[in-house]
Design an enzyme around this catalytic site. Structure first.
Site, short mmCIF file in Angstrom:
data_model
loop_
_atom_site.label_atom_id
_atom_site.label_comp_id
_atom_site.label_asym_id
_atom_site.label_seq_id
_atom_site.Cartn_x
_atom_site.Cartn_y
_atom_site.Cartn_z
N GLY A 68 0.86 -1.17 0.00
CA GLY A 68 0.00 0.00 0.00
C GLY A 68 0.91 1.22 0.00
N ALA A 69 0.61 2.16 -0.91
CA ALA A 69 1.56 3.25 -1.17
C ALA A 69 2.00 4.01 0.09
CB ALA A 69 0.96 4.18 -2.21
N ASP A 109 -1.68 4.63 -6.34
CA ASP A 109 -0.24 4.50 -6.08
C ASP A 109 0.56 5.67 -6.63
OD1 ASP A 109 -1.33 1.57 -6.05
OD2 ASP A 109 0.55 1.62 -4.92
O1 MRU Z 1 0.69 -4.07 -4.68
P1 MRU Z 1 0.06 -3.37 -3.53
O2 MRU Z 1 -0.74 -4.27 -2.66
O3 MRU Z 1 1.06 -2.53 -2.75
O4 MRU Z 1 -0.96 -2.34 -4.20
C1 MRU Z 1 -1.66 -1.47 -3.37
C2 MRU Z 1 -2.67 -0.64 -4.06
O5 MRU Z 1 -2.80 -0.67 -5.27
C3 MRU Z 1 -3.44 0.32 -3.21
O6 MRU Z 1 -4.73 0.51 -3.71
C4 MRU Z 1 -2.73 1.68 -3.17
O7 MRU Z 1 -1.39 1.53 -2.82
C5 MRU Z 1 -3.37 2.64 -2.25
S1 MRU Z 1 -3.20 2.21 -0.55
C6 MRU Z 1 -3.87 3.44 0.37
#
Ligand code: MRU
Length: 356
Positions: free
Chosen positions: A57-58, A247
Site C-alpha cells: 500500500g503506497a 499508487d
Molecule cells: O501491490 P500493492 O498491494 O502494494 O498495491 C496497493 C494498491 O494498489 C493500493 O490501492 C494503493 O497503494 C493505495 S493504498 C492506500
C-alpha cells in the site's frame, strides 16, 4: 529479525525506541489466516518486506522506507558526516529499487534526503536522531491525512449505498485508517448504513485477504466478489459508488492503482456509477504530466501460475503480470484528498489543490 503473534491488530508500521530502535511491521502476506508482527533491524530486511508485499500500500511503503533509512544509517552514527552522507545516498538508492510504481516511496526517501542536506552541520549521531523524527513525522502526518480523507469523502456516500472497492486501501496500507476505506469507515461512523463490496483482486488477493478482514473488524457489512463479477453486480443495482486508492497520480489526474482498477472504472462508467480515487497529497506526482509516464511494476509469473502455492496453469505457459494499471482522469468523478475533493479532475484543479 524476530516475530511475535497477536490476536489484536496493531499499526501496520511502528517504530520502537530511540534512533537505535527497531521497526515493526504486520506481515500482510500471512493475513487473514495469521496475524504476525515482524521486528526489523536492518535495511535489507525492510527492502525484502517491501518487495515481497509484507508491507504494502503506497503510504505504508513510504513510512516503512523512511524508517528503513534510519535502520540503514545506525551503523554510521559515529562516522564522519561525509561517510554518513555517502551511506545515506546508498541506502536511499537501495530502498528506491524495491518497488517502482507507488510514488510515496520516492516521496518519503526524497524528504529524508532533503532533511540531511538542509542540516549539513549536524554531527552524524544528531543527524540520525533528526532523521528518526522526520520518519515519525511522515507517519503521524499520514495518519492525519487518512482521517481528513475520511471526513471529506464521507459526504459523497448516502445511507443505503453499496460501495465497491478494489485491492486494499485501508489501515494496513497506511499509517492510519486508510484512504478509500477511511471514507467508508467515516460514513459508517456518521451512522450511514453502507454495504461494502470487495473485489477479490487477483492475483495476490489483497481485497479478499485484507479488505474484507479490515471491514469485518469494523462491523460494517461487507461482501466479497470475484473481480469478474463487478460488472454484473453493478448491473444488478447493488453498487452506488466505487472508491479505490492510488499508487501514483499524474498532474492531469490519471491515477495508477492495483491491476484491475481500470476495468472497474470502465464498468462504473458504463453503468453511470461515480468512480472515485482517495489519496493523500504524497501520492501525487506533479513532475509527470499524464499517466503515460507512470512506471508499471511487472511481477513474477508464479504469482499467477502458482498462486498461494498451488499450480493452476500449465508449466512453461507464457504469462504477463503487470501489478498496476492507470485509470484516465476522464473516468474519475473526483479525487478525495486530505485537502478536499478534486472535481472535475483537470490539471488545473489537481495542481491548485496539491500545491496550495
Ligand atoms: O501491490 P500493492 O498491494 O502494494 O498495491 C496497493 C494498491 O494498489 C493500493 O490501492 C494503493 O497503494 C493505495 S493504498 C492506500
Amino acid at each position: 529479525m524476530s516475530s511475535a503473534s497477536s490476536a489484536v491488530p496493531a499499526r501496520s508500521v511502528r517504530w520502537s525506541g530511540d534512533e537505535f530502535g527497531t521497526l515493526t511491521l504486520i506481515d500482510q502476506t500471512l493475513l487473514p489466516v495469521e496475524f504476525r508482527e515482524n521486528e526489523y533491524r536492518t535495511v535489507e530486511e525492510v527492502w525484502e518486506a517491501i518487495k515481497m508485499l509484507r508491507v504494502r500500500g503506497a503510504p505504508a511503503i513510504g513510512c516503512a522506507a523512511a524508517y528503513g533509512m534510519v535502520l540503514g544509517l545506525q551503523s554510521v552514527a559515529q562516522a564522519s558526516r561525509e561517510e554518513f552522507n555517502t551511506r545515506l545516498a546508498a541506502v536511499a538508492d537501495y530502498l528506491a529499487g524495491s518497488r517502482p510504481t507507488a510514488v510515496n516511496l520516492f516521496w518519503a526517501l526524497d524528504r529524508m534526503r532533503s532533511v540531511a542536506e538542509a542540516e549539513a552541520a549536524l554531527s552524524s549521531s544528531s543527524m540520525l536522531a533528526r532523521l528518526l523524527s522526520e520518519a515519525q513525522a511522515i507517519e503521524i502526518e499520514d495518519r492525519e491525512m487518512c482521517a481528513a480523507i475520511g471526513r471529506h469523502g464521507a459526504a459523497l456516500l448516502n445511507a443505503g449505498d453499496g460501495v465497491l472497492t478494489h485491492c486494499n486501501a485501508g489501515g494496513l496500507a497506511t499509517a492510519g485508517d486508510g484512504t478509500a476505506l477511511a471514507v467508508m469507515f467515516a460514513a459508517a461512523a456518521e451512522g450511514k448504513q453502507i454495504h461494502v463490496y470487495a473485489d477479490e483482486t487477483r492475483p495476490l488477493l489483497q481485497g479478499a485477504r485484507l479488505t474484507t478482514w479490515e471491514v469485518m473488524q469494523r462491523n460494517i457489512p461487507v461482501t466479497l466478489i470475484c473481480d469478474s463479477m463487478a460488472g454484473w453486480v453493478m448491473k444488478e443495482g447493488k453498487i452506488q459508488a466505487v472508491i479505490t486508492g492510488a499508487d501514483r497520480i499524474a498532474a492531469n489526474g490519471d491515477s495508477a492503482n492495483k491491476i484491475g482498477t481500470y476495468s472497474v472504472a470502465l464498468l462504473a462508467k458504463a453503468h453511470n456509477i461515480p468512480f472515485y480515487i482517495a489519496a493523500p497529497s504524497s501520492t501525487f506526482d506533479l513532475a509527470i504530466a499524464t499517466g503515460e509516464e507512470i512506471p508499471i511494476e511487472e511481477r513474477k509469473s508464479d504469482e499467477i501460475t502458482h498462486g498461494f502455492g498451488r499450480q493452476t496453469a500449465p508449466a512453461g505457459v507464457d504469462v504477463y503480470n503487470p501489478a498496476f494499471d492507470v485509470t484516465p482522469a476522464s473516468h474519475i468523478a473526483g479525487i478525495i484528498t486530505e485537502r478536499g475533493i478534486i472535481a472535475p479532475v483537470t490539471t488545473e484543479n489537481v495542481v491548485s489543490m496539491v500545491q496550495r
